[in-house]
Design an enzyme around this catalytic site. Structure first.
Site, PDB file in Angstrom:
ATOM      1  N   ARG A   1      18.689  46.081  26.358  1.00 30.73           N
ATOM      2  CA  ARG A   1      18.839  47.453  25.830  1.00 30.73           C
ATOM      3  C   ARG A   1      18.373  47.524  24.390  1.00 30.73           C
ATOM      4  O   ARG A   1      17.741  48.500  23.972  1.00 30.73           O
ATOM      5  CB  ARG A   1      20.314  47.886  25.929  1.00 30.73           C
ATOM      6  CG  ARG A   1      20.744  48.198  27.353  1.00 30.73           C
ATOM      7  CD  ARG A   1      22.253  48.322  27.450  1.00 30.73           C
ATOM      8  NE  ARG A   1      22.762  49.363  26.584  1.00 30.73           N
ATOM      9  CZ  ARG A   1      23.990  49.376  26.052  1.00 30.73           C
ATOM     10  NH1 ARG A   1      24.844  48.407  26.306  1.00 30.73           N
ATOM     11  NH2 ARG A   1      24.368  50.355  25.290  1.00 30.73           N
TER      12      ARG A   1
ATOM     13  N   SER B   1      29.938  48.596  28.527  1.00 30.70           N
ATOM     14  CA  SER B   1      29.709  47.342  27.807  1.00 30.70           C
ATOM     15  C   SER B   1      30.961  46.951  27.024  1.00 30.70           C
ATOM     16  O   SER B   1      31.461  45.823  27.129  1.00 30.70           O
ATOM     17  CB  SER B   1      28.500  47.528  26.870  1.00 30.70           C
ATOM     18  OG  SER B   1      28.451  46.531  25.901  1.00 30.70           O
TER      19      SER B   1
HETATM   20  N1  URA Z   1      29.050  47.460  21.308  1.00 32.04           N
HETATM   21  C1  URA Z   1      29.013  46.860  22.524  1.00 32.04           C
HETATM   22  O1  URA Z   1      29.704  45.872  22.762  1.00 32.04           O
HETATM   23  N2  URA Z   1      28.196  47.377  23.465  1.00 32.04           N
HETATM   24  C2  URA Z   1      27.415  48.470  23.257  1.00 32.04           C
HETATM   25  O2  URA Z   1      26.710  48.900  24.159  1.00 32.04           O
HETATM   26  C3  URA Z   1      27.473  49.055  21.985  1.00 32.04           C
HETATM   27  C4  URA Z   1      28.295  48.534  21.031  1.00 32.04           C
END
Ligand code: URA
Length: 435
Positions: free
Chosen positions: A168, A183
């Protein structure tokens, strides 16, 4: 099942089934899906979104892709707090001991800082000797005996998220509420605590720039937690100026110690008290968060909250005399003053600019390999709403960098302040509470 069909289904705006999401995450974890197909589906999710059920299924699949920490050997309710990241955010160092001084268990896994945001693990390492890698049994024993421990994340927590996040980051697919929410929540849920309090920050130094986006993210994460039967709540907090006065590792630890003594800056103190009160409500210590304030203040006044930090640091191998005598913290070779060249009321302090300045002074990392200078950073003298005259001190800048490197950074710190000609009402640090 074919990844190609799943990509097309999301591209055309349809919802994915939990089986399709599981197939995708299994393929990411087992490396059977090529990066180009993974990236393609991620982009389709960014563009078409995901409903609540899909987001919960994605979180669950990512959570199960690696270790799930079993904290059942720790007696009592285990509470956790997660901040989406900010500048000057040392709340974990205050909240952990403060909440643990009530007998509530805090078994916390934290991260390192990168870029303009700091990380709790780096701050802990500013206290000489403090270990953040502790064997599971020792971790459990410490939490049972002392009530709190803050350590690094297990290396095998959420491997699917690690892979997805790396992709990403380089494919323009970070900005998606279902992807961010799943996430963060997959890692928090895998960390094993019974309750989760999310501190979702918004403003110039935060991941979410606006209150509206922060609210959407918070609601998505609370919904995920609830759907998986975990007591999850969120607060939305202002990151339109650094939190507290100190930015930089040893400087922030000193400020956390002051806050545990009742001598901290008012925004940090308010946030820590309000968040602790919610965590005590989640743990069942009080029926209603607002009933917790007198007891929280008493724990600070009696020194019990600070004593918990002393005990935690000692248990993790650190030199606890730094907590009882913070003057021992290493000092930087240079201290520069930043003076105001305008008059007015401070309207905004660009947290992103202050975070980057602290990083360039040596207080943070640009890449994971960089070594941090624990003494470097910035201490603000003025906060939003304060009146400033020309020549007033805005900040002190601590660094071991040469004059040539430091001078442009002093200008950045100066320029991070903007002013209003007229006095205005300062907004509270917590803008909303979602449960
Ligand atoms: N922090 C995370 O752990 N994941 C994300 O997608 C964005 C911030």
């Amino acid at each position: 099942m074919r990844m190609y069909d799943i990509i097309c289904k999301k591209r055309d705006g349809f919802s994915l089934t939990s089986q399709e999401i599981q197939f995708f995450i299994d393929g990411v974890t087992n490396k059977t899906i090529p990066d180009y197909q993974t990236s393609s589906l991620l982009m389709a999710i960014v563009l078409k979104g995901m409903n609540k059920e899909e987001t919960a299924a994605l979180t669950l699949a990512m959570m199960k892709s690696g270790d799930i920490i079993d904290l059942s050997q720790i007696e009592g309710i285990k509470v956790d707090k997660h901040s989406t990241g900010g500048v000057g955010d040392k709340t974990s160092l205050v909240l952990g001991p403060l909440v643990a001084s009530f007998g509530v268990k805090v078994a916390k896994m934290s991260g390192r800082g990168l870029g303009h945001t700091g990380g709790t693990l780096d701050k802990l390492e500013a206290i000489p000797g403090t270990k953040i890698e502790i064997e599971r049994d020792a971790f459990i024993k410490q939490v049972n005996e002392i009530g709190c421990a803050i350590i690094g994340q297990s290396g095998h927590l959420g491997p699917a998220d690690k892979k997805l996040y790396a992709l990403r980051d380089v494919t323009g697919t970070v900005e998606s509420i279902p992807l961010i929410a799943s996430s963060i929540m997959s890692k928090k849920l895998a960390s094993g605590s019974d309750t989760i309090l999310l501190d979702v920050k918004f403003g110039s130094g935060a991941f979410m720039k606006t209150l509206e986006d922060a609210k959407k993210l918070a609601e998505a994460m609370v919904a995920i937690g609830k759907s998986l039967k975990r007591d999850t709540r969120a607060i939305l907090t202002d990151m339109d100026q650094p939190l507290g006065l100190a930015v930089g590792n040893a400087l922030e630890v000193k400020e956390a110690i002051a806050t545990l003594k009742g001598e901290g800056p008012s925004d940090l103190t308010t946030l820590c008290l309000e968040a602790s009160a919610i965590m005590l409500e989640q743990a069942g210590v009080v029926k209603n968060a607002k009933d917790a304030y007198p007891a929280l203040e008493a724990k600070i006044k009696s020194g019990e909250a600070l004593l918990k930090l002393v005990e935690m640091i000692k248990a993790q191998g650190g030199d606890e005399t730094y907590i009882t005598n913070p003057e021992k913290f290493v000092k930087s070779a240079h201290v520069f003053e930043v003076l105001a060249t305008s008059a007015g009321y401070v309207q905004h302090i660009d947290s992103l600019a202050i975070g980057i300045a602290s990083m360039k002074l040596g207080g943070g990392r640009e890449t994971y390999e960089d070594v941090i200078d624990m003494s470097a950073g910035i201490v603000l003298n003025k906060k939003v709403g304060d009146q400033v005259q020309i020549g007033d001190r805005l900040a002190l800048v601590y660094t071991n960098k040469s004059d040539d490197v430091s001078r442009p950074i002093l200008v950045d710190v100066h320029d991070a302040f903007t002013y209003s000609k007229t006095k205005f009402e300062v907004k509270p640090i917590i803008h909303a509470y979602i449960k």
